[in-house]
Design an enzyme around this catalytic site. Structure first.
Site, PDB file in Angstrom:
ATOM      1  N   TYR A  37      29.304   1.306   2.515  1.00 28.15           N
ATOM      2  CA  TYR A  37      29.330   0.045   2.298  1.00 28.15           C
ATOM      3  C   TYR A  37      30.860  -0.307   1.887  1.00 28.15           C
ATOM      4  O   TYR A  37      31.665   0.181   0.989  1.00 28.15           O
ATOM      5  CB  TYR A  37      28.599  -0.158   0.927  1.00 28.15           C
ATOM      6  CG  TYR A  37      28.729  -1.501   0.454  1.00 28.15           C
ATOM      7  CD1 TYR A  37      27.923  -2.689   1.211  1.00 28.15           C
ATOM      8  CD2 TYR A  37      29.220  -2.004  -0.754  1.00 28.15           C
ATOM      9  CE1 TYR A  37      28.118  -4.202   0.747  1.00 28.15           C
ATOM     10  CE2 TYR A  37      29.207  -3.217  -1.265  1.00 28.15           C
ATOM     11  CZ  TYR A  37      28.632  -4.211  -0.507  1.00 28.15           C
ATOM     12  OH  TYR A  37      29.093  -5.685  -0.804  1.00 28.15           O
ATOM     13  N   THR A  80      26.542  11.635  -1.448  1.00 32.46           N
ATOM     14  CA  THR A  80      27.924  12.200  -1.730  1.00 32.46           C
ATOM     15  C   THR A  80      28.167  11.427  -2.893  1.00 32.46           C
ATOM     16  O   THR A  80      27.455  10.235  -3.404  1.00 32.46           O
ATOM     17  CB  THR A  80      28.932  11.798  -0.742  1.00 32.46           C
ATOM     18  OG1 THR A  80      28.934  10.457  -0.524  1.00 32.46           O
ATOM     19  CG2 THR A  80      28.921  12.568   0.659  1.00 32.46           C
ATOM     20  N   GLY A  91      31.376  11.615  -5.207  1.00 35.67           N
ATOM     21  CA  GLY A  91      32.708  11.842  -5.532  1.00 35.67           C
ATOM     22  C   GLY A  91      32.944  13.337  -6.058  1.00 35.67           C
ATOM     23  O   GLY A  91      32.788  14.400  -5.489  1.00 35.67           O
ATOM     24  N   ASP A 123      34.687  10.934   5.773  1.00 39.58           N
ATOM     25  CA  ASP A 123      34.555  10.913   7.154  1.00 39.58           C
ATOM     26  C   ASP A 123      34.677  12.563   7.651  1.00 39.58           C
ATOM     27  O   ASP A 123      33.925  13.119   8.451  1.00 39.58           O
ATOM     28  CB  ASP A 123      35.568  10.140   7.897  1.00 39.58           C
ATOM     29  CG  ASP A 123      35.313   8.509   7.634  1.00 39.58           C
ATOM     30  OD1 ASP A 123      33.983   8.209   7.340  1.00 39.58           O
ATOM     31  OD2 ASP A 123      36.284   7.905   7.752  1.00 39.58           O
ATOM     32  N   ASP A 171      44.459   8.990   7.800  1.00 37.30           N
ATOM     33  CA  ASP A 171      42.846   9.126   7.822  1.00 37.30           C
ATOM     34  C   ASP A 171      42.162  10.288   8.321  1.00 37.30           C
ATOM     35  O   ASP A 171      41.118  10.512   7.907  1.00 37.30           O
ATOM     36  CB  ASP A 171      42.138   7.797   8.543  1.00 37.30           C
ATOM     37  CG  ASP A 171      42.426   6.451   7.521  1.00 37.30           C
ATOM     38  OD1 ASP A 171      43.355   6.189   7.336  1.00 37.30           O
ATOM     39  OD2 ASP A 171      41.341   5.735   7.889  1.00 37.30           O
TER      40      ASP A 171
END
Lengths: 317, 317, 317, 317, 317, 317
Positions: free
Chosen positions: B167, B227, B229, B259, B295
């Site tokens: 999101y 998930t 954190g 990812d 990333d």
């Protein structure tokens, strides 16, 4: 109160190192650059008090532009916008035969929605000179209208106006440009036109000298400057033509050469110099610009004068 | 024929050096980055054969993205578009209390106009797994439709589907997200959902374990990964919950951690590993990612396995 | 007309990359930095209109300083000097046990010869607040005199005065500092003093709270702020003590933390905030500064407010 | 299935910035570069489907090479080796009279042990064209044997073969080169030979035109291309000689010029162009390469065509 | 025991990248540079054993200078000073018409207080040659005295002396220079003088050849070298004039060209070469220097000899 | 005549920026680094006169190493070799769990062929101390022999010897190391051994204290230093054990920590300090090293002493 007020777009410029291509680059140099702010900064650096009007997004990107202009002492008087992008462009240096490439990324830029009443019109009314260029009306229908309105505001207030045709084929066709610009010319006092733009946009076939005469007559202009690349430039003024050669330069970055010329010319005219002397400052500043990275002519008046050198003394009498 | 096909946007990422701000930066680091291509690259690096489908502008900027992904061995199968921009984002690293800031500049990106029939649908049909994330349908109405169609294409061809809720509050409201995503869930086999997204988007108030049960039951999902954190993650599969702690990391760049987790999980599942073992690869790859700039999880399978270490042997039995 | 006028030295700061030593460095980062301009920039960025008065050499080095300050929107009103150097300092970052080292190179700096009448005294007279720090009178005998005169000019014009003790052991002895500074205190309205300076210069042995009471009483001060590093700060005002904790920060560059505090405090007081609220802005801005490279707090008001967060609402009532 | 398969060594290239010397450099630029991969990448970029066969160490250095080639879309089909080094070279740019210096460091490179059966021979057999150069057999006795075998594999499968003499005096003597290469020539269809190599290795004393005739006759070659630096190049084909001038270029980095020529020539021949047109693409691509940093011609087909310009239209009929 | 001992100032040199201006630069390159150390390093690199005497501040800045010189193998024998600055200069590269600009910042440099007895006079007495230049006596009254004393020390010990006029208009007037230097000339054996300095300082109006004759006669010099920029140089020695053309160079950084010439000439004379051959080494080394960033000629003897090439053989007989 | 002479390999170290991986890096930092030269430089910087003996290729790469060492004032006395490579290594910084990775590339390094008679044996005979480490005999059979010979040369001349075990698993097996090293120990006076090497190579199972006693007795050593990472170190000398804690450090680059310890210890022993005091200098220098980029401890004696601080005074009595 500024001598010179300009309005226009300024973009963020992203460029890989010399020899590198955008496709494989890992680092980009990051600068602010735009025709009207270039002109204003050059003028400021050569002694004028100059203001740049625009609309920028209220974001780190908009602030990056403002920071990049303010460091030259330019008065930045902008509308901070909640919507709209900050225009950017990628510049890839390349010698022959590759050529320097520019990749524009300015769709939806905040500046494209600027309405006249958002801007500090009092600054234009109180200035001695208002300047914008043909890039501005090419950016959006709104800016076509706004450009016309700002020239009108200036005219009505007795502020002189200067305008550089600055044709950009990526923004509009020659036909669109011609129709829009020729409607603006009647409100212009000092017109700057690259000779190749006259050929492309106005389908003008004769020489720069005749072009200047023709434009001055047709649009009742006070001054017409025709720039012609390596062949130099000329100014028509008071029915006289003043010719100016270029000064040779070891070119590091050619972008912004024309703006440096115009900014210096306007600064010296505002300072009371005659056209011939102002053209000389223009040519000298343009040659210095070519030695400097970025669009902006980070020069001093004394550097310009040392390019002009001894022959200036004869002229300045 | 690829094991894994993904579809989504990939952006150019521009970031000033550590400690610098965009407002005053002079140099930017330049990389390619996107959730679905991150997942595909991680999977490829850990042994899967992966393909990324997308639409990119036929320009140096579009080629920059493709170059950045191909160097990891990813199969890039894109529509080269004459219109539309290449999305970009600016990333400003900052420790507490400033925080790392992301400034998106993706309006009008070419990918937003992608229609299913423009893409290599055969690649999806022939793959063992199709993956996309909640960023994709959030980008445009067209992509909302396209995402639904692609999941349908996969389903009908017997290709399994994986989906990460991902999101992004800058793209849509929780309400819009909920309405769109819950319509997609029935076509999903493996659902990944960050627990905070469940709280924000689904207004889910209970704990991750119950969330997994609830989603699996509600949408008839094969696998649900939640998930959470620093608190680790869990996977519901075959009516069993597998919990996985994070591996500690000295974080250099946290972007892409999720990812990396998903890419490694999917790669190991495709390689035949059980859920527990795949979760372990996911967590280890995610921790390695945090030590790497950009990333993308530029890791090798043996590096991941050396993080997992000895205890893996017990598990792999 | 500015809300805040400051006077002082600004230096060029040269620093090798993290981990490198000046002795073997090949590249240096190049920035402008000075206590009084730091304060002015922070105030400007948080909403005040601020001016920096100084004397700089009319050279590319002097212009580098001015360019570095102007980019933050600060009004720079300087005497351009034909003689005198531009002060510089080398900064070498180093964690424990090496520590960050500063090597000053400011002998003969142009600013050291500044006489009051060279400066735009009208700017001081028309401002609401005048600020300088204990670095200024430490730089030369002339500046000792000039500092006293400027405070007097402000006082006589009804401009409030603020002063930060900022003791620098490389510039003068505690005895010299005490003798000079205590003669200036009677002309000060808002005094800022680091507690360790009170210990070193004033031989003060009691605690920060009593120090504030003592100084306020002794010198008839309106406000006394005592900063105390990680232990926070306090302000004595109207016979009340306001305490303020620090906000935790991941420190990238600690230089300029105190100036950020003072600049934010003054900006908020000028904006009409009470002392408690202004202290909170000070502490939050100081913590943000620590995450940013260079001496200057390149922050926005909204960033500061997001550090302060929810509890601010109670306070602002 | 690829149009073009190449085999050869690719090295890591380490170069200090312009003007710096290796002896005192502190930063090096890091790239992948090799004659056969350069040719394959150029061909790929101009429309061919190309594969590079080689053997690289299974290490971050070997992966660096592969990453550098893959980003151009090249199909990399390598043997990952547990033993052997990754060859590197240091390149020091220098204008006259210093000259650009190359320091090879390739002893014991993994590629030097490559045996034919380790490679994907099916790729060669299924390709339309196989290419390698005289650097390959010069690297080791094993590679002398392997090169001969690969040409034989191609021949037997009906795959055409292209070969560039590429004499390197640091690798072998003219005598060794002559003996080895003239034994390979009978298996070659398209031979590329720099005229100075003909002089050095073959002791050829007449002119390029006669050289081409002579070689074609002697070795029954289908096409012979003789490159001659600034004097241009010529191709003998079907008993006709096609001459091609160079396109002028502002040279940023001359390394790889010849490979760019060959890659473009082969790509266009594979695409069905005649020899004259393919030579023109070769020359234009070579001139573009000179403007680009690194060994690799990061160009697009449309850039090449815009160098060739209008006269192409006559030719393409 | 060194062949060559030199005494003089060495500064830190700070320069922005090509195309950038000091006014807006964010990064500076950092090097050590000084006429006498340049000469000593060149001589050392071409085979002499050389020592540099000086006084530097005992600080990271002083150590930076020493580190920069020692890396070339130069013997650095300095007085470490508690007081005084380390001189610096900013160098801004710029092509025509901007020109390369140098901004000196050397006031109060520690070296300016050097008294003869602080230095290792035994080194001078034991050397075969002592060298300094006209920059040294221009730096302070003390250095005027010290230079004279050092030449006297050399003379009395039978050490030959070499001196380069090196006039710097930023340090003293032509009149001051003439008065000081002509008093030093009688203690000089080998005098180097740029022709333009003869014109400016000595008001010499005739040609370089006559200048050499005149100076040799007037001051009883053993060797006189007159350098004349692009027009080459000549040496008067033993009543014979030896002329030397320059070798063409692609100039990257022209600073230090003259020092490279002198260092190479002296090294070869110390090695026993005749004047003609030594002049040739001087010219070749000077041309190589121009291709190298920084003041220092990072060359090897074999590189110099490859510039000189075949014709050297005739000469060396 | 040097106090300390060392012999060993020094490599070029190539490292991508923090967070980057070799596989995708575009820029590498370039330094010289080697155990024995690290020790010599640290000793030189702390007051000893030190010489490094080695064999390096006569190439820009060999000169790069020498330049990197000489800048610290180290006397470099090397054989310039026509054959053999310059060893290099790639260093990739990485926090947990990735860890810092070293990729050696030293096969065929020129140093590996060094025979004793090529070296300046007089330097060893005239020195007070000779040092080498266990890396040297691990590099080649020739160096196994040469190391033994050099220790013998030292012994016979009455030069003391110091040796650091420095076990490298990439170079040899524990068995090979044990067999070779234990044959060298009898010629050693001061032995340094990391406790983990004692465990790996000597299969030693007891604690550091007993290890020191055991080794001293077994090999008749004068001094035994056992380093034990974060747990500190101890020295056995004159039948007494001296313990030393580490000083905490913010680690920027941990490579070279042990060499800094040894270099400082030896320098202080040579300067006449007792073992306890020398151990303290060792620990303080090691902690400073960790804050500095590169293998080399670019520190000053006064910096080391400010780490040691006040308690030193008690000790120095």
């Amino acid at each position: 109160m500024s001598d010179l007020v300009t309005f226009g777009e300024t973009m963020l410029r992203l460029s890989p190192p010399q020899g590198e291509r955008v496709e494989t680059a890992r680092e980009l140099e990051f600068r602010a650059a735009g025709a009207e702010s270039n002109v204003a900064i050059t003028a400021e650096r050569l002694g004028a008090v100059a203001t740049w009007l625009s609309k920028v997004p209220d974001s780190p990107l908009g602030r990056r532009v403002v920071s990049g202009l303010r460091q030259h002492g330019l008065d930045v008087d902008v509308v901070w916008s909640d919507g709209g992008r900050q225009g950017t462009y990628y510049l890839e240096y390349g010698g022959d035969p590759r050529g320097t490439k520019v990749i524009y990324d300015r769709q939806g830029a905040a500046v494209q929605t600027t309405q006249p009443q958002e801007l500090n019109l009092a600054a234009i009314r109180n200035a001695r000179l208002f300047y914008t260029s043909g890039i501005t009306p090419a950016l959006s229908n709104q800016l076509r209208e706004t450009t016309a309105q700002l020239l009108k505001v200036a005219k009505e207030a007795g502020t002189k106006t200067a305008f550089d045709v600055n044709y950009r084929s990526s923004l509009w066709s020659p036909d669109e440009a011609r129709q829009t610009l020729t409607r603006l010319f009647p409100a212009v006092d000092i017109l700057v036109i690259p000779f190749r733009d006259a050929q492309t946009v106005l389908n003008y076939e004769r020489d720069p000298r005749q072009l200047a005469h023709h434009l001055a007559a047709e649009y009742n202009l006070q001054t017409v400057i025709v720039t012609n690349g390596e062949r130099g430039s000329l100014a028509w003024h008071d029915n006289t033509v003043h010719e100016q050669d270029i000064y040779d330069a070891d070119t590091h970055d050619a972008i912004g050469t024309g703006d440096a010329f115009v900014g210096a010319f306007l600064a010296r005219r505002l300072a009371g110099d005659g056209v011939t002397r102002a053209m000389r400052y223009g040519a000298a500043t343009a040659s210095l610009k070519r030695t400097i990275a970025g669009d902006i002519a980070t020069v001093t008046k004394s550097e310009v004068e040392s390019v002009i050198g001894d022959d200036m003394e004869e002229i300045s009498r």
